[in-house]
Design a protein around this motif. Structure first.
Motif, PDB file in Angstrom:
ATOM      1  N   SER A 120       0.791  -1.113   0.099  1.00  0.00           N
ATOM      2  CA  SER A 120       0.002   0.046   0.098  1.00  0.00           C
ATOM      3  C   SER A 120       1.026   1.436   0.078  1.00  0.00           C
ATOM      4  N   VAL A 121       2.000   1.184   0.734  1.00  0.00           N
ATOM      5  CA  VAL A 121       2.837   2.282   0.847  1.00  0.00           C
ATOM      6  C   VAL A 121       3.518   2.582  -0.586  1.00  0.00           C
ATOM      7  N   TRP A 128     -10.834   0.494  -1.707  1.00  0.00           N
ATOM      8  CA  TRP A 128     -11.847   0.000  -0.799  1.00  0.00           C
ATOM      9  C   TRP A 128     -11.553   0.200   0.727  1.00  0.00           C
ATOM     10  N   LEU A 129     -10.315   0.553   1.012  1.00  0.00           N
ATOM     11  CA  LEU A 129      -9.872   1.000   2.585  1.00  0.00           C
ATOM     12  C   LEU A 129     -10.658   1.923   2.760  1.00  0.00           C
ATOM     13  N   ALA A 130     -10.750   3.093   2.052  1.00  0.00           N
ATOM     14  CA  ALA A 130     -11.434   4.307   2.537  1.00  0.00           C
ATOM     15  C   ALA A 130     -13.031   4.135   2.304  1.00  0.00           C
ATOM     16  N   LEU A 135     -14.876  -2.932   7.514  1.00  0.00           N
ATOM     17  CA  LEU A 135     -14.054  -4.020   7.167  1.00  0.00           C
ATOM     18  C   LEU A 135     -12.785  -3.786   7.855  1.00  0.00           C
ATOM     19  N   SER A 136     -12.326  -2.607   7.732  1.00  0.00           N
ATOM     20  CA  SER A 136     -10.860  -2.284   8.329  1.00  0.00           C
ATOM     21  C   SER A 136     -10.988  -2.421   9.936  1.00  0.00           C
ATOM     22  N   GLY A 137     -12.320  -1.971  10.451  1.00  0.00           N
ATOM     23  CA  GLY A 137     -12.595  -2.046  11.913  1.00  0.00           C
ATOM     24  C   GLY A 137     -12.845  -3.680  12.194  1.00  0.00           C
ATOM     25  N   GLY A 138     -13.429  -4.477  11.373  1.00  0.00           N
ATOM     26  CA  GLY A 138     -13.576  -5.616  11.585  1.00  0.00           C
ATOM     27  C   GLY A 138     -12.269  -6.672  11.723  1.00  0.00           C
ATOM     28  N   ASN A 156      -3.016   2.572   7.834  1.00  0.00           N
ATOM     29  CA  ASN A 156      -3.162   2.428   6.507  1.00  0.00           C
ATOM     30  C   ASN A 156      -4.715   2.888   5.774  1.00  0.00           C
ATOM     31  N   PHE A 157      -5.708   2.276   6.770  1.00  0.00           N
ATOM     32  CA  PHE A 157      -6.932   2.831   6.362  1.00  0.00           C
ATOM     33  C   PHE A 157      -7.123   4.050   6.385  1.00  0.00           C
ATOM     34  N   ILE A 158      -6.661   4.888   7.450  1.00  0.00           N
ATOM     35  CA  ILE A 158      -6.630   6.483   7.561  1.00  0.00           C
ATOM     36  C   ILE A 158      -5.815   7.051   6.263  1.00  0.00           C
TER      37      ILE A 158
END
Length: 249
Positions: A120-121, A128-130, A135-138, A156-158
């Motif tokens: 990702s970097v 889909w992360l944003a 999903l990121s929380g789960g 990474n989500f943020i």
């Protein structure tokens, strides 16, 4: 301080306590300055000095205190739109993690998270992360029940939302506060006895708050461009360390 030293939990020496207090300060300083890194550093050091059976629950309470302090200090910068979906996913992930009777091999989690973050970097965080905060929380909340430090995944989500530096750090702290609060509640229902660790936890949180206030001074002096470059470097270094640790494990 003397009262704390005389009431240290069994298995934790005064020297280890002093070292961990210093690490708590440094880890909070790093996290508020660069957005990530402190939780991983803290759990890595605690893993060498704290009995294994209490590592994840105690680390969770300390991180709850540290992230709450960071969230309160930067509350006006929080990107609240990220919160509802993340909370729904975090509740589901924490409950599922608490009900699991088997433990996921930590080296697999380390390698998986490390590879995902490096990808990702070096490219761009997947869209889909944003778009899918639940999903990121789960996923991150499920994994934190076994692995402890999954702030890297949440960061990474943020990062995928491309927020300014203050909003990034504030939003990360708020989401991690939610995640660690849920983790502590689940461990409490599972019967973990936090009582004997309260003085140690309190001292660690206090040291972390001092580190947070100090780190904000550096954050204020940075530019958004400089922050994002520093964040990418920290993410890559931690990811490489996770992959290395997983392979060696």
């Amino acid at each position: 301080m003397i009262d704390v030293l005389t009431s240290l939990p069994e298995g934790l020496t005064a020297v280890a306590f002093g070292g961990l207090i210093a690490v708590s300060f440094v880890s909070s300083f790093i996290t508020v300055s660069f957005g990530i890194g402190g939780g991983t550093l803290l759990i890595a050091m605690m893993a060498t000095l704290v009995p294994p059976l209490v590592l994840i629950p105690v680390h969770g309470v300390i991180q709850l205190g540290s992230n709450t302090g960071r969230a309160v200090l930067l509350a006006r910068h929080v990107h609240w739109a990220a919160l509802p979906g993340f909370v729904v996913g975090a509740v589901i992930g924490s409950l599922l993690g608490g009900m699991m009777a088997v433990e996921i091999p930590p080296q697999f989690v380390q390698i998986g998270i490390g590879c995902f973050v490096i990808y990702s970097v070096l490219s761009r965080p997947p869209k889909w992360l944003a778009a899918w905060p639940w999903l990121s929380g789960g996923v991150s909340s499920f994994l934190t029940m076994f692995f402890g430090a999954t702030g890297l995944f949440v960061a990474n989500f943020i990062k995928s939302m491309d927020l300014p530096r203050h909003r990034h750090v504030a939003t990360h702290a708020t989401l991690m506060t939610v995640q660690h609060a849920l983790k502590v509640i689940v461990f409490g229902f599972l019967g973990f006895a936090f009582g004997g660790w309260v003085p140690f936890i309190g001292a660690m949180i206090l040291s972390g708050l001092v580190g947070t206030v100090s780190g904000r001074l550096l954050l204020n002096r940075m530019t958004d461009h400089g922050f994002k470059r520093a964040l990418n470097v920290v993410l890559l270094l931690i990811s490489a360390r996770l992959i290395w640790g997983g392979l060696m494990g």
